[in-house]
Design a protein around this motif. Structure first.
Motif, PDB file in Angstrom:
ATOM      1  N   PHE A  88      48.313  46.324  34.472  1.00  0.00           N
ATOM      2  CA  PHE A  88      48.951  45.167  35.463  1.00  0.00           C
ATOM      3  C   PHE A  88      48.664  43.828  34.730  1.00  0.00           C
ATOM      4  CE2 PHE A  88      47.825  48.966  38.152  1.00  0.00           C
ATOM      5  CZ  PHE A  88      48.860  49.118  38.819  1.00  0.00           C
ATOM      6  N   ASN A  89      48.731  43.914  33.500  1.00  0.00           N
ATOM      7  CA  ASN A  89      48.215  42.421  32.915  1.00  0.00           C
ATOM      8  C   ASN A  89      49.514  41.182  33.249  1.00  0.00           C
ATOM      9  OD1 ASN A  89      50.437  42.338  30.413  1.00  0.00           O
ATOM     10  ND2 ASN A  89      49.404  44.155  30.388  1.00  0.00           N
ATOM     11  N   ASP A  90      50.635  41.935  33.776  1.00  0.00           N
ATOM     12  CA  ASP A  90      51.682  40.963  33.873  1.00  0.00           C
ATOM     13  C   ASP A  90      51.912  40.750  35.404  1.00  0.00           C
ATOM     14  OD1 ASP A  90      52.658  43.386  34.403  1.00  0.00           O
ATOM     15  OD2 ASP A  90      54.405  43.130  33.252  1.00  0.00           O
ATOM     16  N   ASN A  91      50.772  41.384  36.234  1.00  0.00           N
ATOM     17  CA  ASN A  91      50.982  41.251  37.742  1.00  0.00           C
ATOM     18  C   ASN A  91      49.884  39.935  37.984  1.00  0.00           C
ATOM     19  OD1 ASN A  91      50.366  41.811  40.631  1.00  0.00           O
ATOM     20  ND2 ASN A  91      51.514  43.575  40.174  1.00  0.00           N
ATOM     21  N   PRO A  92      50.304  38.856  38.746  1.00  0.00           N
ATOM     22  CA  PRO A  92      49.435  37.848  38.873  1.00  0.00           C
ATOM     23  C   PRO A  92      48.332  38.443  40.121  1.00  0.00           C
ATOM     24  CG  PRO A  92      51.376  36.898  38.591  1.00  0.00           C
ATOM     25  CD  PRO A  92      51.756  38.600  38.504  1.00  0.00           C
ATOM     26  N   LEU A  93      48.852  39.260  41.190  1.00  0.00           N
ATOM     27  CA  LEU A  93      48.072  39.380  42.451  1.00  0.00           C
ATOM     28  C   LEU A  93      46.891  40.327  41.715  1.00  0.00           C
ATOM     29  CD1 LEU A  93      47.579  39.326  45.147  1.00  0.00           C
ATOM     30  CD2 LEU A  93      49.131  41.256  45.614  1.00  0.00           C
ATOM     31  N   VAL A  94      47.234  41.514  40.954  1.00  0.00           N
ATOM     32  CA  VAL A  94      46.299  42.267  40.705  1.00  0.00           C
ATOM     33  C   VAL A  94      45.051  41.630  39.848  1.00  0.00           C
ATOM     34  CG1 VAL A  94      45.866  44.302  39.406  1.00  0.00           C
ATOM     35  CG2 VAL A  94      47.592  44.405  40.786  1.00  0.00           C
ATOM     36  N   MET A  95      45.775  40.731  38.953  1.00  0.00           N
ATOM     37  CA  MET A  95      44.716  40.099  37.816  1.00  0.00           C
ATOM     38  C   MET A  95      43.766  39.251  38.744  1.00  0.00           C
ATOM     39  SD  MET A  95      45.343  41.578  35.040  1.00  0.00           S
ATOM     40  CE  MET A  95      44.260  40.053  33.988  1.00  0.00           C
ATOM     41  N   THR A  96      44.332  38.684  39.597  1.00  0.00           N
ATOM     42  CA  THR A  96      43.507  37.491  40.560  1.00  0.00           C
ATOM     43  C   THR A  96      42.488  38.335  41.447  1.00  0.00           C
ATOM     44  OG1 THR A  96      45.515  36.040  40.821  1.00  0.00           O
ATOM     45  CG2 THR A  96      43.701  35.853  42.309  1.00  0.00           C
ATOM     46  N   ILE A  97      42.775  39.359  41.818  1.00  0.00           N
ATOM     47  CA  ILE A  97      41.852  40.547  42.630  1.00  0.00           C
ATOM     48  C   ILE A  97      40.708  40.851  41.720  1.00  0.00           C
ATOM     49  CG2 ILE A  97      41.493  42.449  43.951  1.00  0.00           C
ATOM     50  CD1 ILE A  97      44.327  42.070  44.930  1.00  0.00           C
ATOM     51  N   MET A  98      41.108  41.235  40.392  1.00  0.00           N
ATOM     52  CA  MET A  98      40.208  41.711  39.457  1.00  0.00           C
ATOM     53  C   MET A  98      39.286  40.618  39.094  1.00  0.00           C
ATOM     54  SD  MET A  98      42.346  43.946  36.628  1.00  0.00           S
ATOM     55  CE  MET A  98      41.025  43.855  35.357  1.00  0.00           C
ATOM     56  N   SER A  99      39.614  39.479  39.039  1.00  0.00           N
ATOM     57  CA  SER A  99      38.783  38.129  38.817  1.00  0.00           C
ATOM     58  C   SER A  99      37.594  38.149  39.651  1.00  0.00           C
ATOM     59  CB  SER A  99      39.535  37.048  38.670  1.00  0.00           C
ATOM     60  OG  SER A  99      40.786  36.973  37.764  1.00  0.00           O
ATOM     61  N   TYR A 100      37.788  38.512  40.716  1.00  0.00           N
ATOM     62  CA  TYR A 100      36.685  38.102  41.779  1.00  0.00           C
ATOM     63  C   TYR A 100      35.751  39.575  42.196  1.00  0.00           C
ATOM     64  CZ  TYR A 100      38.664  33.587  42.264  1.00  0.00           C
ATOM     65  OH  TYR A 100      39.230  32.254  42.002  1.00  0.00           O
ATOM     66  N   VAL A 101      36.362  40.582  41.555  1.00  0.00           N
ATOM     67  CA  VAL A 101      35.646  41.916  41.626  1.00  0.00           C
ATOM     68  C   VAL A 101      34.554  42.177  40.725  1.00  0.00           C
ATOM     69  CG1 VAL A 101      35.686  44.437  41.955  1.00  0.00           C
ATOM     70  CG2 VAL A 101      37.549  42.864  42.743  1.00  0.00           C
ATOM     71  N   PRO A 102      33.358  42.069  41.074  1.00  0.00           N
ATOM     72  CA  PRO A 102      32.277  42.110  39.981  1.00  0.00           C
ATOM     73  C   PRO A 102      32.386  42.859  38.862  1.00  0.00           C
ATOM     74  CG  PRO A 102      31.306  42.043  42.057  1.00  0.00           C
ATOM     75  CD  PRO A 102      32.888  42.374  42.465  1.00  0.00           C
ATOM     76  N   PHE A 103      32.760  44.191  39.100  1.00  0.00           N
ATOM     77  CA  PHE A 103      32.864  45.103  37.868  1.00  0.00           C
ATOM     78  C   PHE A 103      34.223  44.838  37.104  1.00  0.00           C
ATOM     79  CE2 PHE A 103      31.098  47.475  41.549  1.00  0.00           C
ATOM     80  CZ  PHE A 103      29.589  47.590  40.935  1.00  0.00           C
ATOM     81  N   ALA A 104      35.224  44.132  37.466  1.00  0.00           N
ATOM     82  CA  ALA A 104      36.298  43.950  36.567  1.00  0.00           C
ATOM     83  C   ALA A 104      36.413  42.565  36.258  1.00  0.00           C
ATOM     84  CB  ALA A 104      37.528  44.226  37.593  1.00  0.00           C
ATOM     85  N   ALA A 105      35.473  41.735  36.867  1.00  0.00           N
ATOM     86  CA  ALA A 105      35.766  40.262  36.523  1.00  0.00           C
ATOM     87  C   ALA A 105      35.469  39.915  35.081  1.00  0.00           C
ATOM     88  CB  ALA A 105      34.845  39.426  37.280  1.00  0.00           C
ATOM     89  N   PRO A 106      34.565  40.503  34.288  1.00  0.00           N
ATOM     90  CA  PRO A 106      34.380  40.457  32.945  1.00  0.00           C
ATOM     91  C   PRO A 106      35.704  40.629  31.909  1.00  0.00           C
ATOM     92  CG  PRO A 106      32.473  41.700  33.701  1.00  0.00           C
ATOM     93  CD  PRO A 106      33.598  41.432  34.859  1.00  0.00           C
ATOM     94  N   VAL A 107      36.541  41.170  32.489  1.00  0.00           N
ATOM     95  CA  VAL A 107      37.967  41.524  31.778  1.00  0.00           C
ATOM     96  C   VAL A 107      38.918  40.617  32.527  1.00  0.00           C
ATOM     97  CG1 VAL A 107      39.784  43.058  31.346  1.00  0.00           C
ATOM     98  CG2 VAL A 107      37.363  43.803  31.177  1.00  0.00           C
ATOM     99  N   GLY A 108      38.985  40.628  33.837  1.00  0.00           N
ATOM    100  CA  GLY A 108      40.170  39.907  34.568  1.00  0.00           C
ATOM    101  C   GLY A 108      40.144  38.507  34.364  1.00  0.00           C
ATOM    102  N   MET A 109      38.899  37.809  34.678  1.00  0.00           N
ATOM    103  CA  MET A 109      38.817  36.384  34.427  1.00  0.00           C
ATOM    104  C   MET A 109      39.194  35.875  33.077  1.00  0.00           C
ATOM    105  SD  MET A 109      38.791  33.647  36.077  1.00  0.00           S
ATOM    106  CE  MET A 109      38.454  34.049  37.666  1.00  0.00           C
ATOM    107  N   PRO A 110      38.587  36.422  32.089  1.00  0.00           N
ATOM    108  CA  PRO A 110      38.966  35.900  30.874  1.00  0.00           C
ATOM    109  C   PRO A 110      40.574  36.078  30.184  1.00  0.00           C
ATOM    110  CG  PRO A 110      37.042  37.021  30.667  1.00  0.00           C
ATOM    111  CD  PRO A 110      37.630  37.360  31.948  1.00  0.00           C
ATOM    112  N   VAL A 111      41.017  37.201  30.788  1.00  0.00           N
ATOM    113  CA  VAL A 111      42.581  37.221  30.433  1.00  0.00           C
ATOM    114  C   VAL A 111      43.381  36.240  31.284  1.00  0.00           C
ATOM    115  CG1 VAL A 111      44.564  38.791  30.761  1.00  0.00           C
ATOM    116  CG2 VAL A 111      42.330  39.971  30.093  1.00  0.00           C
ATOM    117  N   ARG A 112      42.977  36.093  32.342  1.00  0.00           N
ATOM    118  CA  ARG A 112      43.689  34.750  33.155  1.00  0.00           C
ATOM    119  C   ARG A 112      43.423  33.495  32.642  1.00  0.00           C
ATOM    120  NH1 ARG A 112      42.068  34.058  38.710  1.00  0.00           N
ATOM    121  NH2 ARG A 112      44.047  33.191  38.929  1.00  0.00           N
TER     122      ARG A 112
END
Length: 366
Positions: free
Chosen positions: A290-314
């Motif tokens: 879902f790297n091209d899905n803004p909604l999924v990437m935004t949610i990942m950015s704020y979930v503690p276990f996924a933020a270390p990947v989601g936020m740097p990518v965004r």
């Protein structure tokens, strides 16, 4: 007759330092760990170098073009154009296989030109020459889709490898010390929470060192292959990744150690750490799919276990506002503190209990 209360020989800070040093030295003295780390660095360097050299390689199609047909191919990328005098010269170049095809003016053709090939029509060239309508993009991509996927894959894989490797190391170490009863000797000198803190600190240092090494290799590879533009785009994202990884790993390491303290045998370890392993794997698969899905990437950015990947990518993609990484980091730090408190409670109340697996509810209640 009074009984003296035993006192610990070292302070909590000294104990944490000693345990952390023990964890670090045991890994550095492990030939398997050193070799696997060097292999990982070598593979990372090879991947960056290969990507850079592959990007430099041109796949231009050699095409012969008559002067009166040059206007038809003037704005088409990916062509290595050779100008010839007339149609006969174009046909000769095609026959000699010095070019893949030729484009010559042809008033009888609806398009005003004809493509000449030797044995089969060059589909790629024909598609490029086909008339296409003008397209206006309301929200054009600011990043190359291929580069987006590669960067997402890189951050996801780096987090997965480091977190799972050192998280598993902590869990195995906890069970080994409990199974051999070494932990009983250790806690005669330091408290259980000091022991846990030292384990987490030591493995965090190793994990961060490995991350820094991988980043350094990536930087060197990008510079050597002349990908300075990519390096400029990745600079801030890599710094944020290191910061997020630090707190994300502490969170996961605390949970790995707590889960491992519930069992007394290596054979039972898998069942207790599987849920945490799934948390480590989830960001990798999510960012790949879902790297091209803004909604999924935004949610990942704020979930503690996924933020270390989601936020740097965004951040790399330029899809995050300036305040978003700060807010996400605050949420991660708060979650990290909570995980440490819960993990320390479970570890403290389970580490000396031998035999059957300790139920999570019992460990939490005490």
């Amino acid at each position: 007759m009074s009984t003296a209360t035993p006192t610990r020989a070292v302070s909590p800070l000294q104990g944490i330092g000693l345990v952390a040093e023990r964890e670090i030295m045991s890994k550095l003295q492990s030939r398997a760990f050193v070799i696997s780390t060097l292999v990982l660095f070598a593979l990372a360097l090879a991947a960056v170098m290969f990507g850079g050299f592959a990007a430099k390689q041109t796949s231009d199609t050699p095409v012969a073009v008559t002067s009166d047909a040059s206007a038809f191919v003037a704005n088409i990328p990916g062509l290595e154009i050779t100008t010839v005098d007339d149609r006969a010269a174009a046909e000769k170049a095609v026959s000699d296989e010095s070019v893949d095809a030729a484009v010559v003016a042809d008033p009888a053709s609806p398009t005003g030109f004809t493509v000449i090939a030797k044995t089969s029509a060059p589909d790629g060239l024909v598609m490029q020459l086909a008339e296409r309508p003008t397209v206006t993009l309301l929200e054009p991509d600011t990043t190359n889709p291929g580069l987006r996927y590669i960067v997402s894959f890189g951050f996801g894989l780096l987090f997965l490898l480091a977190a799972s490797t050192f998280g598993g190391t902590i869990a195995s170490s906890v069970v080994e010390e409990k199974q051999t009863r070494i932990v009983e000797i250790l806690i005669s000198t330091v408290s259980t929470r000091t022991l846990l803190a030292g384990k987490v600190l030591g493995n965090t240092v190793l994990a961060i060192a490995q991350i820094v090494g991988m980043v350094a290799i990536a930087v060197i590879g990008l510079i050597v292959t002349g990908q300075t533009e990519v390096l400029t785009l990745l600079g801030s994202a890599m710094v944020w990744f290191a910061i997020f990884f630090l707190f994300g790993f502490i969170l996961l390491a605390s949970l790995f150690a707590a889960a491992a303290s519930l069992v007394s045998r290596q054979e039972d370890l898998g069942s207790t750490i599987t849920p945490i392993t799934m948390l480590v794997m989830a960001p990798y698969f999510l960012v790949i799919l879902f790297n091209d899905n803004p909604l999924v990437m935004t949610i990942m950015s704020y979930v503690p276990f996924a933020a270390p990947v989601g936020m740097p990518v965004r951040l790399f993609l330029g899809e995050a506002q300036w305040w978003e990484p700060v807010l996400s980091l605050l949420i991660l730090v708060a979650s990290c503190v909570l995980a440490i408190l819960v993990g320390a409670r479970i570890y403290d109340r389970s580490i000396l209990r031998m035999g059957a697996r300790v139920k999570l509810s019992e460990a939490l209640k005490g």
